[in-house]
Design a protein around this motif. Sequence first.
Motif, PDB file in Angstrom:
ATOM      1  N   SER A 260      -3.615  12.215   6.215  1.00  0.00           N
ATOM      2  CA  SER A 260      -4.779  12.124   5.321  1.00  0.00           C
ATOM      3  C   SER A 260      -5.409  10.734   5.359  1.00  0.00           C
ATOM      4  CB  SER A 260      -4.375  12.474   3.884  1.00  0.00           C
ATOM      5  OG  SER A 260      -3.343  11.628   3.432  1.00  0.00           O
TER       6      SER A 260
ATOM      7  N   ARG B 113      -8.936  12.479  -1.158  1.00  0.00           N
ATOM      8  CA  ARG B 113      -8.931  13.827  -1.710  1.00  0.00           C
ATOM      9  C   ARG B 113      -9.633  14.802  -0.765  1.00  0.00           C
ATOM     10  NH1 ARG B 113     -10.382  16.266  -7.629  1.00  0.00           N
ATOM     11  NH2 ARG B 113     -10.651  18.393  -6.939  1.00  0.00           N
TER      12      ARG B 113
ATOM     13  N   ASP C 278      -7.419  15.503   2.170  1.00  0.00           N
ATOM     14  CA  ASP C 278      -6.373  16.474   1.826  1.00  0.00           C
ATOM     15  C   ASP C 278      -6.923  17.898   1.843  1.00  0.00           C
ATOM     16  OD1 ASP C 278      -4.236  14.763   1.565  1.00  0.00           O
ATOM     17  OD2 ASP C 278      -4.457  14.482  -0.594  1.00  0.00           O
ATOM     18  N   GLU C 279      -8.126  18.084   1.313  1.00  0.00           N
ATOM     19  CA  GLU C 279      -8.741  19.412   1.302  1.00  0.00           C
ATOM     20  C   GLU C 279      -8.988  19.909   2.717  1.00  0.00           C
ATOM     21  OE1 GLU C 279     -12.205  19.760  -1.091  1.00  0.00           O
ATOM     22  OE2 GLU C 279     -11.237  19.014  -2.909  1.00  0.00           O
TER      23      GLU C 279
ATOM     24  N   GLU D 254      -5.672  20.894   4.239  1.00  0.00           N
ATOM     25  CA  GLU D 254      -5.151  22.114   3.639  1.00  0.00           C
ATOM     26  C   GLU D 254      -5.952  23.347   4.049  1.00  0.00           C
ATOM     27  OE1 GLU D 254      -2.910  22.792  -0.579  1.00  0.00           O
ATOM     28  OE2 GLU D 254      -4.855  21.797  -0.608  1.00  0.00           O
TER      29      GLU D 254
ATOM     30  N   ARG E 189      -0.236  20.864   6.547  1.00  0.00           N
ATOM     31  CA  ARG E 189       0.793  20.471   5.575  1.00  0.00           C
ATOM     32  C   ARG E 189       0.432  19.116   4.972  1.00  0.00           C
ATOM     33  NH1 ARG E 189       5.250  17.333   6.095  1.00  0.00           N
ATOM     34  NH2 ARG E 189       5.118  17.336   8.390  1.00  0.00           N
ATOM     35  N   LEU E 190       0.247  19.097   3.650  1.00  0.00           N
ATOM     36  CA  LEU E 190      -0.072  17.848   2.975  1.00  0.00           C
ATOM     37  C   LEU E 190       1.109  16.895   3.078  1.00  0.00           C
ATOM     38  CD1 LEU E 190      -1.897  19.076  -0.251  1.00  0.00           C
ATOM     39  CD2 LEU E 190      -2.888  18.267   1.886  1.00  0.00           C
TER      40      LEU E 190
ATOM     41  N   ARG F 149       2.350  24.299  -9.285  1.00  0.00           N
ATOM     42  CA  ARG F 149       1.362  24.995  -8.475  1.00  0.00           C
ATOM     43  C   ARG F 149       1.778  26.432  -8.142  1.00  0.00           C
ATOM     44  NH1 ARG F 149      -1.741  22.981  -3.051  1.00  0.00           N
ATOM     45  NH2 ARG F 149      -2.173  25.016  -2.195  1.00  0.00           N
TER      46      ARG F 149
ATOM     47  N   SER G 199      -7.287  24.679  -1.453  1.00  0.00           N
ATOM     48  CA  SER G 199      -7.421  23.370  -2.107  1.00  0.00           C
ATOM     49  C   SER G 199      -7.814  23.503  -3.573  1.00  0.00           C
ATOM     50  CB  SER G 199      -8.465  22.517  -1.372  1.00  0.00           C
ATOM     51  OG  SER G 199      -9.720  23.177  -1.332  1.00  0.00           O
TER      52      SER G 199
ATOM     53  N   ARG H 213      -4.804  22.995  -5.785  1.00  0.00           N
ATOM     54  CA  ARG H 213      -4.147  21.692  -5.802  1.00  0.00           C
ATOM     55  C   ARG H 213      -4.594  20.901  -7.027  1.00  0.00           C
ATOM     56  NH1 ARG H 213      -5.871  17.271  -3.319  1.00  0.00           N
ATOM     57  NH2 ARG H 213      -7.170  18.452  -1.900  1.00  0.00           N
ATOM     58  N   GLY H 214      -3.624  20.476  -7.825  1.00  0.00           N
ATOM     59  CA  GLY H 214      -3.943  19.710  -9.025  1.00  0.00           C
ATOM     60  C   GLY H 214      -4.530  20.553 -10.139  1.00  0.00           C
TER      61      GLY H 214
ATOM     62  N   GLN I 233      -9.184  21.397 -12.523  1.00  0.00           N
ATOM     63  CA  GLN I 233      -8.800  20.238 -11.716  1.00  0.00           C
ATOM     64  C   GLN I 233      -9.322  18.944 -12.333  1.00  0.00           C
ATOM     65  OE1 GLN I 233     -10.505  21.426  -7.889  1.00  0.00           O
ATOM     66  NE2 GLN I 233      -8.463  21.822  -7.074  1.00  0.00           N
TER      67      GLN I 233
END
Length: 255
Positions: free
Chosen positions: A19, A31, A34-35, A38, A51-52, A95, A120, A123-124, A143
């Motif tokens: 990332s 961020r 990461d998206e 993913e 894979r994050l 999650r 994504s 996530r969060g 989020q």
Amino acid sequence: MHEASGQTRGLAKESPRLSKLVSQLAQCSRREADEWIENGWVSVDGVVVNRLGARVNPKAKIKIKDIASAHTSESVSIVFNKPRDLPGPPAEAGREAIAALIRADNRWSDDPTPLTFQASHLRGLAQAGKLEADEGGMLAFTQEGSVARRLSGGDSRLEKEYHVRVEGELAADGLDLLRHGLSLDNVKLPRAQVSWLSDQQMRFVLLAGKKGQIQRMCELVGLQVTDIKRVRIGSVSLGKLPPGQWRYLREDERF
């Protein structure tokens, strides 16, 4: 979809995260990187890595699909209609627990928002407020930290509306007591909006509530709750969303 596990085997711990390299290469936020990872838009030496947290050789060839540059990163909020007796996730659900409820296959077919469901979006994603197992209706997931605080904070000023089915005979002054005058655990309850919707259904509007508050309030005035459903939080209503399904928060809606 295959992960580039072979690219990370044997690398030193200080090898950079994918990332970070994507963020530097595309000059995007971590961020967003990461998206993109993913969503399967990033490959390392020709192999897709989704894979994050993956670490890669800094000399590896990283390729980003064109769709990523057109993707706008934005936080999402989700409304879910929890069926009665469905064990909802705990307040601090991870999650996996939330993903069991929010899936591509149970999104409301009439969701008016143009968003396409993506991994994504989970996530969060935090649950804002909760319902007991025997309660149904509106759950919110978001989020956005500021939204979660507004929904779950102890000083929340957002109204929460419930439709409550009851049995029994209401005490002579019961309605007035439900609106203001009852105490639970030696603490006087703040004012509430309470009215009849039909012979056996009442409407409660509260700003904050204790566990089982409505059920306990009703017991104090001679009523027994047989069903409880949350239909609104703030200005956002459950509407026609079917039980067990979810939708994205519309652009014209705000918690």
